[in-house]
Write an enzyme that holds these catalytic residues in place. Structure first.
Site, PDB file in Angstrom:
ATOM      1  N   SER A 107       0.637  -1.150  -0.006  1.00 60.07           N
ATOM      2  CA  SER A 107      -0.035  -0.092  -0.059  1.00 60.07           C
ATOM      3  C   SER A 107       0.834   1.265  -0.034  1.00 60.07           C
ATOM      4  O   SER A 107       0.150   2.446  -0.172  1.00 60.07           O
ATOM      5  CB  SER A 107      -1.093   0.171   1.386  1.00 60.07           C
ATOM      6  N   TYR A 213     -11.068   2.440   5.293  1.00 55.03           N
ATOM      7  CA  TYR A 213      -9.664   2.129   4.340  1.00 55.03           C
ATOM      8  C   TYR A 213     -10.027   1.209   3.405  1.00 55.03           C
ATOM      9  O   TYR A 213     -10.794  -0.044   3.811  1.00 55.03           O
ATOM     10  CB  TYR A 213      -8.461   1.611   5.013  1.00 55.03           C
ATOM     11  N   ASN A 215      -9.139  -0.338  -0.644  1.00 56.60           N
ATOM     12  CA  ASN A 215      -8.185  -0.603  -1.853  1.00 56.60           C
ATOM     13  C   ASN A 215      -9.104  -0.134  -3.039  1.00 56.60           C
ATOM     14  O   ASN A 215      -8.367   0.334  -4.059  1.00 56.60           O
ATOM     15  CB  ASN A 215      -7.682  -2.014  -1.981  1.00 56.60           C
ATOM     16  N   GLY A 359       2.968  -0.484   3.736  1.00 58.90           N
ATOM     17  CA  GLY A 359       2.376  -1.279   3.235  1.00 58.90           C
ATOM     18  C   GLY A 359       2.766  -2.789   3.234  1.00 58.90           C
ATOM     19  O   GLY A 359       3.569  -3.000   3.779  1.00 58.90           O
TER      20      GLY A 359
END
Length: 423
Positions: A107, A213, A215, A359
Protein backbone atom coordinates in the site's frame (compact mmCIF):
# COMPACT_ATOMS: atom_id res chain seq x y z
CA UNK A 1 7.36 27.82 0.64
CA UNK A 2 6.43 24.76 2.68
CA UNK A 3 2.75 24.28 3.56
CA UNK A 4 2.03 24.67 7.26
CA UNK A 5 0.04 22.10 9.17
CA UNK A 6 -3.42 23.16 10.34
CA UNK A 7 -3.57 23.88 14.12
CA UNK A 8 -5.78 20.82 14.62
CA UNK A 9 -2.97 18.54 13.48
CA UNK A 10 -0.42 20.14 15.78
CA UNK A 11 -2.76 19.73 18.72
CA UNK A 12 -3.97 16.20 18.00
CA UNK A 13 -1.97 13.50 19.77
CA UNK A 14 -4.62 11.07 20.96
CA UNK A 15 -4.25 8.85 17.91
CA UNK A 16 -0.60 8.10 18.72
CA UNK A 17 -1.73 5.77 21.47
CA UNK A 18 -3.38 3.36 19.05
CA UNK A 19 -1.62 4.10 15.78
CA UNK A 20 0.98 1.40 15.82
CA UNK A 21 -1.21 -1.41 17.12
CA UNK A 22 -3.72 -0.77 14.37
CA UNK A 23 -0.86 -0.37 11.91
CA UNK A 24 0.20 -3.90 12.65
CA UNK A 25 -3.22 -5.15 11.69
CA UNK A 26 -3.36 -3.06 8.55
CA UNK A 27 0.20 -3.76 7.38
CA UNK A 28 0.62 -7.38 8.26
CA UNK A 29 -2.93 -8.53 7.67
CA UNK A 30 -2.24 -7.14 4.22
CA UNK A 31 -5.20 -6.46 2.00
CA UNK A 32 -7.83 -7.88 4.34
CA UNK A 33 -8.10 -4.54 6.18
CA UNK A 34 -6.65 -2.93 3.60
CA UNK A 35 2.31 -2.41 -17.97
CA UNK A 36 5.98 -2.45 -16.66
CA UNK A 37 7.70 0.84 -15.95
CA UNK A 38 11.24 -0.51 -15.67
CA UNK A 39 13.02 -3.47 -17.22
CA UNK A 40 14.78 -6.35 -15.49
CA UNK A 41 17.94 -5.47 -17.37
CA UNK A 42 18.25 -2.13 -15.57
CA UNK A 43 20.80 -2.55 -12.80
CA UNK A 44 19.91 -1.30 -9.33
CA UNK A 45 22.85 0.67 -7.89
CA UNK A 46 24.66 -1.10 -5.10
CA UNK A 47 23.99 0.63 -1.81
CA UNK A 48 26.88 2.41 -0.14
CA UNK A 49 27.46 1.62 3.52
CA UNK A 50 27.58 5.27 4.65
CA UNK A 51 28.68 6.30 8.14
CA UNK A 52 29.13 3.71 10.84
CA UNK A 53 25.86 3.53 12.79
CA UNK A 54 26.13 0.55 15.16
CA UNK A 55 22.99 1.65 17.00
CA UNK A 56 20.93 1.26 13.81
CA UNK A 57 22.48 -2.10 13.00
CA UNK A 58 21.64 -3.24 16.52
CA UNK A 59 18.02 -2.12 16.16
CA UNK A 60 17.43 -3.92 12.88
CA UNK A 61 19.00 -7.07 14.31
CA UNK A 62 16.63 -6.86 17.28
CA UNK A 63 13.69 -6.47 14.90
CA UNK A 64 14.71 -9.54 12.91
CA UNK A 65 15.24 -11.51 16.11
CA UNK A 66 11.64 -10.78 17.07
CA UNK A 67 10.40 -13.05 14.29
CA UNK A 68 11.24 -11.86 10.75
CA UNK A 69 13.32 -13.50 8.06
CA UNK A 70 15.04 -10.27 7.08
CA UNK A 71 15.07 -6.49 7.07
CA UNK A 72 16.75 -3.89 4.89
CA UNK A 73 16.78 -0.33 6.22
CA UNK A 74 17.78 3.01 4.69
CA UNK A 75 18.05 6.17 6.77
CA UNK A 76 18.78 9.72 5.68
CA UNK A 77 19.29 12.32 8.42
CA UNK A 78 21.73 14.95 9.63
CA UNK A 79 24.46 12.31 9.78
CA UNK A 80 24.04 11.47 6.09
CA UNK A 81 22.88 8.25 4.42
CA UNK A 82 23.01 4.86 6.07
CA UNK A 83 21.92 1.47 4.77
CA UNK A 84 22.03 -1.89 6.42
CA UNK A 85 20.35 -5.27 6.57
CA UNK A 86 19.91 -8.13 9.00
CA UNK A 87 18.55 -11.65 8.87
CA UNK A 88 18.73 -13.81 5.77
CA UNK A 89 18.00 -13.37 2.08
CA UNK A 90 16.46 -16.83 1.92
CA UNK A 91 15.49 -19.36 4.57
CA UNK A 92 18.15 -22.04 4.96
CA UNK A 93 20.94 -19.74 3.75
CA UNK A 94 23.26 -17.36 5.59
CA UNK A 95 23.52 -14.43 3.16
CA UNK A 96 21.89 -11.21 4.38
CA UNK A 97 19.15 -9.46 2.40
CA UNK A 98 20.67 -7.18 -0.27
CA UNK A 99 20.56 -3.54 0.82
CA UNK A 100 19.69 -2.55 -2.76
CA UNK A 101 17.06 -5.27 -3.11
CA UNK A 102 13.67 -4.91 -4.77
CA UNK A 103 10.47 -5.83 -2.94
CA UNK A 104 6.69 -5.66 -3.25
CA UNK A 105 5.76 -2.39 -1.53
CA UNK A 106 2.04 -3.01 -1.03
CA UNK A 107 0.00 0.00 0.00
CA UNK A 108 2.94 2.42 -0.15
CA UNK A 109 1.78 2.43 -3.79
CA UNK A 110 -1.18 4.58 -2.71
CA UNK A 111 1.10 7.54 -2.09
CA UNK A 112 2.41 7.37 -5.67
CA UNK A 113 -1.14 7.09 -7.04
CA UNK A 114 -2.41 10.03 -4.98
CA UNK A 115 0.52 12.18 -6.10
CA UNK A 116 -0.21 11.38 -9.74
CA UNK A 117 -3.90 12.30 -9.34
CA UNK A 118 -2.97 15.56 -7.61
CA UNK A 119 -0.58 16.46 -10.42
CA UNK A 120 -3.58 16.22 -12.74
CA UNK A 121 -5.53 18.40 -10.31
CA UNK A 122 -2.69 20.96 -10.46
CA UNK A 123 -2.98 20.98 -14.26
CA UNK A 124 -6.72 21.59 -14.10
CA UNK A 125 -7.55 18.23 -15.68
CA UNK A 126 -9.28 16.93 -12.55
CA UNK A 127 -11.23 18.82 -9.88
CA UNK A 128 -10.38 17.73 -6.33
CA UNK A 129 -13.98 18.22 -5.20
CA UNK A 130 -15.58 17.13 -8.47
CA UNK A 131 -17.65 13.92 -8.70
CA UNK A 132 -15.61 10.96 -9.91
CA UNK A 133 -18.70 9.85 -11.86
CA UNK A 134 -18.29 12.88 -14.10
CA UNK A 135 -15.04 11.41 -15.43
CA UNK A 136 -16.10 7.74 -15.38
CA UNK A 137 -19.83 7.82 -16.21
CA UNK A 138 -20.10 4.19 -17.34
CA UNK A 139 -19.32 2.75 -13.90
CA UNK A 140 -22.54 3.95 -12.29
CA UNK A 141 -20.80 5.53 -9.30
CA UNK A 142 -22.69 7.45 -6.64
CA UNK A 143 -22.38 11.05 -7.87
CA UNK A 144 -21.74 12.24 -4.32
CA UNK A 145 -18.30 10.58 -4.35
CA UNK A 146 -15.68 13.24 -5.06
CA UNK A 147 -12.03 12.83 -6.01
CA UNK A 148 -11.08 14.01 -2.50
CA UNK A 149 -13.28 11.34 -0.90
CA UNK A 150 -11.73 8.70 -3.12
CA UNK A 151 -8.17 9.66 -2.10
CA UNK A 152 -9.07 10.02 1.59
CA UNK A 153 -11.09 6.80 1.93
CA UNK A 154 -14.33 8.59 2.78
CA UNK A 155 -16.20 7.36 -0.30
CA UNK A 156 -17.90 4.49 1.53
CA UNK A 157 -17.10 2.09 -1.33
CA UNK A 158 -16.94 -1.62 -0.51
CA UNK A 159 -13.35 -2.84 -0.14
CA UNK A 160 -13.02 -5.47 -2.88
CA UNK A 161 -10.56 -7.51 -0.79
CA UNK A 162 -13.25 -8.01 1.85
CA UNK A 163 -15.27 -5.65 4.03
CA UNK A 164 -16.24 -5.52 7.68
CA UNK A 165 -19.49 -3.67 8.27
CA UNK A 166 -20.35 -1.78 11.42
CA UNK A 167 -22.67 -4.55 12.64
CA UNK A 168 -19.74 -7.00 12.63
CA UNK A 169 -20.73 -8.67 9.36
CA UNK A 170 -17.85 -9.63 7.08
CA UNK A 171 -18.53 -9.79 3.34
CA UNK A 172 -15.71 -11.52 1.43
CA UNK A 173 -14.28 -10.13 -1.77
CA UNK A 174 -11.58 -11.57 -3.99
CA UNK A 175 -9.26 -14.18 -2.40
CA UNK A 176 -6.75 -12.15 -0.37
CA UNK A 177 -5.79 -14.22 2.69
CA UNK A 178 -5.08 -17.76 3.80
CA UNK A 179 -5.04 -20.90 1.67
CA UNK A 180 -7.50 -19.38 -0.79
CA UNK A 181 -5.05 -16.61 -1.64
CA UNK A 182 -2.08 -19.01 -1.77
CA UNK A 183 -3.90 -21.20 -4.28
CA UNK A 184 -4.91 -18.17 -6.39
CA UNK A 185 -1.84 -15.96 -5.99
CA UNK A 186 -0.95 -16.03 -9.71
CA UNK A 187 -4.45 -15.12 -10.89
CA UNK A 188 -4.67 -11.91 -12.93
CA UNK A 189 -7.32 -9.22 -12.45
CA UNK A 190 -8.37 -6.21 -14.50
CA UNK A 191 -8.80 -2.90 -12.60
CA UNK A 192 -12.33 -2.33 -13.88
CA UNK A 193 -13.25 -5.88 -12.85
CA UNK A 194 -12.18 -5.10 -9.27
CA UNK A 195 -14.09 -1.82 -9.13
CA UNK A 196 -17.25 -3.37 -10.59
CA UNK A 197 -17.06 -6.14 -8.00
CA UNK A 198 -16.98 -3.47 -5.28
CA UNK A 199 -19.89 -1.60 -6.84
CA UNK A 200 -21.96 -4.80 -6.82
CA UNK A 201 -21.76 -4.84 -3.00
CA UNK A 202 -23.51 -2.55 -0.52
CA UNK A 203 -21.66 0.67 0.30
CA UNK A 204 -20.29 0.79 3.82
CA UNK A 205 -21.73 4.26 4.42
CA UNK A 206 -23.00 7.29 2.50
CA UNK A 207 -20.21 9.22 0.76
CA UNK A 208 -18.42 11.67 3.02
CA UNK A 209 -20.13 10.57 6.26
CA UNK A 210 -17.37 8.35 7.65
CA UNK A 211 -13.90 6.94 7.00
CA UNK A 212 -12.91 3.38 6.02
CA UNK A 213 -9.73 2.20 4.32
CA UNK A 214 -10.60 0.53 1.02
CA UNK A 215 -8.30 -0.59 -1.79
CA UNK A 216 -11.20 0.08 -4.17
CA UNK A 217 -10.59 3.83 -3.89
CA UNK A 218 -7.12 3.60 -5.37
CA UNK A 219 -7.95 1.16 -8.13
CA UNK A 220 -10.70 3.62 -9.02
CA UNK A 221 -8.01 6.34 -9.01
CA UNK A 222 -6.05 4.28 -11.54
CA UNK A 223 -9.08 4.19 -13.85
CA UNK A 224 -9.52 7.93 -13.41
CA UNK A 225 -5.89 8.58 -14.37
CA UNK A 226 -6.17 6.44 -17.47
CA UNK A 227 -9.46 8.05 -18.53
CA UNK A 228 -8.26 11.63 -18.12
CA UNK A 229 -4.82 11.17 -19.69
CA UNK A 230 -5.66 8.62 -22.39
CA UNK A 231 -2.56 6.66 -21.36
CA UNK A 232 -1.95 3.67 -19.13
CA UNK A 233 -1.34 4.11 -15.41
CA UNK A 234 2.13 2.57 -15.83
CA UNK A 235 3.03 5.01 -18.60
CA UNK A 236 1.80 8.02 -16.64
CA UNK A 237 3.71 6.87 -13.57
CA UNK A 238 6.87 6.58 -15.66
CA UNK A 239 6.36 9.96 -17.38
CA UNK A 240 5.46 11.95 -14.29
CA UNK A 241 7.28 10.39 -11.31
CA UNK A 242 9.59 7.46 -12.03
CA UNK A 243 11.41 9.00 -14.98
CA UNK A 244 11.88 12.55 -13.65
CA UNK A 245 13.14 11.25 -10.28
CA UNK A 246 15.35 8.56 -11.83
CA UNK A 247 13.61 5.72 -9.97
CA UNK A 248 15.20 2.94 -12.00
CA UNK A 249 14.45 0.23 -9.46
CA UNK A 250 10.69 0.87 -9.38
CA UNK A 251 8.21 -1.15 -11.41
CA UNK A 252 4.48 -0.99 -12.11
CA UNK A 253 4.13 -4.73 -12.69
CA UNK A 254 0.70 -5.30 -14.22
CA UNK A 255 0.28 -9.08 -14.41
CA UNK A 256 3.92 -9.99 -14.02
CA UNK A 257 4.72 -12.36 -11.17
CA UNK A 258 8.51 -12.22 -11.08
CA UNK A 259 10.26 -9.94 -8.60
CA UNK A 260 13.27 -8.50 -10.47
CA UNK A 261 16.59 -9.10 -8.77
CA UNK A 262 18.30 -8.54 -6.52
CA UNK A 263 15.75 -9.43 -3.84
CA UNK A 264 15.14 -11.19 -0.56
CA UNK A 265 12.59 -14.02 -0.42
CA UNK A 266 9.29 -13.50 1.40
CA UNK A 267 7.24 -16.27 3.03
CA UNK A 268 3.62 -16.75 4.03
CA UNK A 269 2.41 -18.90 6.91
CA UNK A 270 -1.15 -20.20 6.61
CA UNK A 271 -3.43 -22.91 7.88
CA UNK A 272 -4.46 -25.76 5.60
CA UNK A 273 -7.08 -27.86 7.38
CA UNK A 274 -5.41 -28.74 10.69
CA UNK A 275 -1.85 -28.08 9.50
CA UNK A 276 0.22 -24.91 9.40
CA UNK A 277 2.27 -24.50 6.25
CA UNK A 278 4.86 -22.02 5.00
CA UNK A 279 5.25 -21.14 1.31
CA UNK A 280 7.73 -18.93 -0.54
CA UNK A 281 5.59 -16.14 -2.05
CA UNK A 282 8.38 -14.13 -3.67
CA UNK A 283 6.49 -14.74 -6.91
CA UNK A 284 2.91 -13.44 -6.81
CA UNK A 285 0.52 -11.53 -9.05
CA UNK A 286 -0.47 -8.25 -7.45
CA UNK A 287 -2.88 -7.14 -10.13
CA UNK A 288 -5.44 -7.75 -7.39
CA UNK A 289 -4.24 -4.42 -5.93
CA UNK A 290 -3.85 -2.38 -9.12
CA UNK A 291 -3.05 1.23 -8.22
CA UNK A 292 -3.59 0.39 -4.54
CA UNK A 293 -0.71 -1.92 -3.62
CA UNK A 294 0.97 -3.54 -6.60
CA UNK A 295 4.24 -1.67 -7.13
CA UNK A 296 7.81 -2.95 -6.78
CA UNK A 297 10.57 -0.67 -5.52
CA UNK A 298 13.76 -0.33 -3.46
CA UNK A 299 14.53 1.52 -0.22
CA UNK A 300 16.62 4.01 -2.27
CA UNK A 301 13.77 4.77 -4.66
CA UNK A 302 11.22 5.09 -1.84
CA UNK A 303 13.57 7.49 -0.05
CA UNK A 304 14.11 9.56 -3.19
CA UNK A 305 10.39 9.68 -3.96
CA UNK A 306 9.08 10.46 -0.48
CA UNK A 307 11.72 13.10 0.22
CA UNK A 308 10.98 14.75 -3.14
CA UNK A 309 7.25 14.71 -2.39
CA UNK A 310 7.56 16.25 1.08
CA UNK A 311 10.07 18.90 0.00
CA UNK A 312 7.70 20.19 -2.69
CA UNK A 313 9.35 18.85 -5.82
CA UNK A 314 6.30 16.95 -7.11
CA UNK A 315 3.31 19.11 -6.16
CA UNK A 316 2.57 22.80 -5.62
CA UNK A 317 2.45 23.91 -1.99
CA UNK A 318 -1.34 24.22 -1.93
CA UNK A 319 -1.88 20.58 -2.94
CA UNK A 320 0.86 19.29 -0.66
CA UNK A 321 -1.03 21.03 2.14
CA UNK A 322 -4.19 19.19 1.06
CA UNK A 323 -2.35 15.87 1.31
CA UNK A 324 -1.50 16.73 4.91
CA UNK A 325 -5.04 17.53 6.06
CA UNK A 326 -6.15 14.33 7.80
CA UNK A 327 -9.67 13.14 8.34
CA UNK A 328 -10.07 12.96 12.16
CA UNK A 329 -12.31 9.90 11.79
CA UNK A 330 -9.32 7.91 10.54
CA UNK A 331 -7.69 7.80 13.99
CA UNK A 332 -6.04 4.49 14.73
CA UNK A 333 -4.20 3.26 11.64
CA UNK A 334 -0.88 4.90 10.76
CA UNK A 335 -1.93 8.13 12.38
CA UNK A 336 -4.68 10.06 10.61
CA UNK A 337 -5.18 9.78 6.86
CA UNK A 338 -4.76 12.73 4.53
CA UNK A 339 -4.68 12.23 0.76
CA UNK A 340 -2.50 9.22 0.07
CA UNK A 341 -0.48 9.46 3.27
CA UNK A 342 -0.83 9.29 7.02
CA UNK A 343 -0.01 12.13 9.42
CA UNK A 344 1.51 10.88 12.69
CA UNK A 345 2.38 13.10 15.66
CA UNK A 346 5.33 11.55 17.49
CA UNK A 347 5.34 14.30 20.12
CA UNK A 348 7.72 17.07 21.23
CA UNK A 349 10.32 14.62 22.56
CA UNK A 350 10.63 13.05 19.11
CA UNK A 351 10.26 14.61 15.65
CA UNK A 352 6.74 15.97 16.03
CA UNK A 353 4.76 15.41 12.83
CA UNK A 354 6.02 12.74 10.45
CA UNK A 355 4.34 11.61 7.23
CA UNK A 356 4.13 7.98 6.18
CA UNK A 357 2.50 5.28 4.14
CA UNK A 358 3.50 1.74 4.95
CA UNK A 359 2.22 -1.29 3.14
CA UNK A 360 2.13 -5.01 2.55
CA UNK A 361 0.88 -7.27 -0.21
CA UNK A 362 -1.18 -10.27 0.92
CA UNK A 363 1.93 -12.11 2.05
CA UNK A 364 5.69 -12.15 2.39
CA UNK A 365 6.67 -8.48 2.48
CA UNK A 366 6.18 -5.22 4.33
CA UNK A 367 7.36 -1.74 3.40
CA UNK A 368 8.02 1.30 5.58
CA UNK A 369 8.16 4.86 4.20
CA UNK A 370 8.52 7.78 6.64
CA UNK A 371 9.63 11.40 6.36
CA UNK A 372 9.71 14.66 8.23
CA UNK A 373 7.62 17.42 6.58
CA UNK A 374 10.62 19.01 4.89
CA UNK A 375 11.90 15.70 3.49
CA UNK A 376 15.24 16.04 5.27
CA UNK A 377 14.93 12.98 7.51
CA UNK A 378 13.61 9.71 6.10
CA UNK A 379 13.25 6.04 6.98
CA UNK A 380 12.52 3.48 4.28
CA UNK A 381 12.64 -0.25 4.80
CA UNK A 382 11.54 -3.67 3.66
CA UNK A 383 10.57 -6.45 6.04
CA UNK A 384 10.44 -10.04 4.82
CA UNK A 385 8.33 -12.59 6.64
CA UNK A 386 9.75 -15.98 7.53
CA UNK A 387 8.46 -19.21 9.04
CA UNK A 388 8.20 -18.09 12.66
CA UNK A 389 4.84 -18.43 14.40
CA UNK A 390 4.59 -14.96 15.94
CA UNK A 391 1.68 -12.74 16.91
CA UNK A 392 2.17 -9.79 14.57
CA UNK A 393 -0.29 -7.64 16.49
CA UNK A 394 2.24 -7.74 19.35
CA UNK A 395 5.55 -8.06 17.53
CA UNK A 396 5.13 -5.49 14.78
CA UNK A 397 4.23 -2.45 16.93
CA UNK A 398 7.30 -3.07 19.07
CA UNK A 399 9.50 -3.50 16.00
CA UNK A 400 8.24 -0.30 14.42
CA UNK A 401 8.57 1.53 17.74
CA UNK A 402 12.28 0.63 17.82
CA UNK A 403 12.84 1.88 14.27
CA UNK A 404 10.93 5.15 14.71
CA UNK A 405 12.70 5.98 17.97
CA UNK A 406 16.12 5.12 16.52
CA UNK A 407 15.66 7.35 13.48
CA UNK A 408 13.32 10.15 14.55
CA UNK A 409 13.80 10.34 18.34
CA UNK A 410 17.55 10.12 18.60
CA UNK A 411 17.32 6.51 19.70
CA UNK A 412 15.02 7.18 22.63
CA UNK A 413 11.83 8.97 23.59
CA UNK A 414 10.45 10.37 26.77
CA UNK A 415 8.60 7.95 29.02
CA UNK A 416 5.20 9.24 27.96
CA UNK A 417 6.05 8.97 24.29
CA UNK A 418 7.43 5.47 24.70
CA UNK A 419 4.15 4.40 26.26
CA UNK A 420 2.12 6.06 23.52
CA UNK A 421 4.15 4.55 20.69
CA UNK A 422 3.92 0.95 21.82
CA UNK A 423 0.37 0.76 23.17
Amino acid sequence: MKPAFPPAIRATKVFRRVALTALAAALLAGVATPGVAAADSVAVPKAAAGPDRPELQQVIQEVVDSGYAGLQLRVHDQQGDWVGSAGVRKLGEVAKPPTNGRFWIGSSTKSFTATLVLQLVAEGKIGLDSPVAGYLPKLGLDRRITVRMMLQHTSGLFNYTGEYYNDGTFVPGIPATGKEWVDNRFHGYQPEELVRLALSKPAKFAPGTNWSYANTNYTLALLLIEKVTGRSYAEEMRRRILGPLGLRGTVVPGNRTELPGPYAHGYYRYQDADQWKVVDVTRQNLSLLAGAGDMISTTQDLQTYFSALQSGKLLPASLLAEMRKPDPRSTGLFGQYGLGQYVLDTGPDCAGIILNHDGSPPGGYGSLMYSTPDGSRTLTASLTMGDAAVDQSVVFPKALDKLIKAVFCGGQAGAADQANLVQ
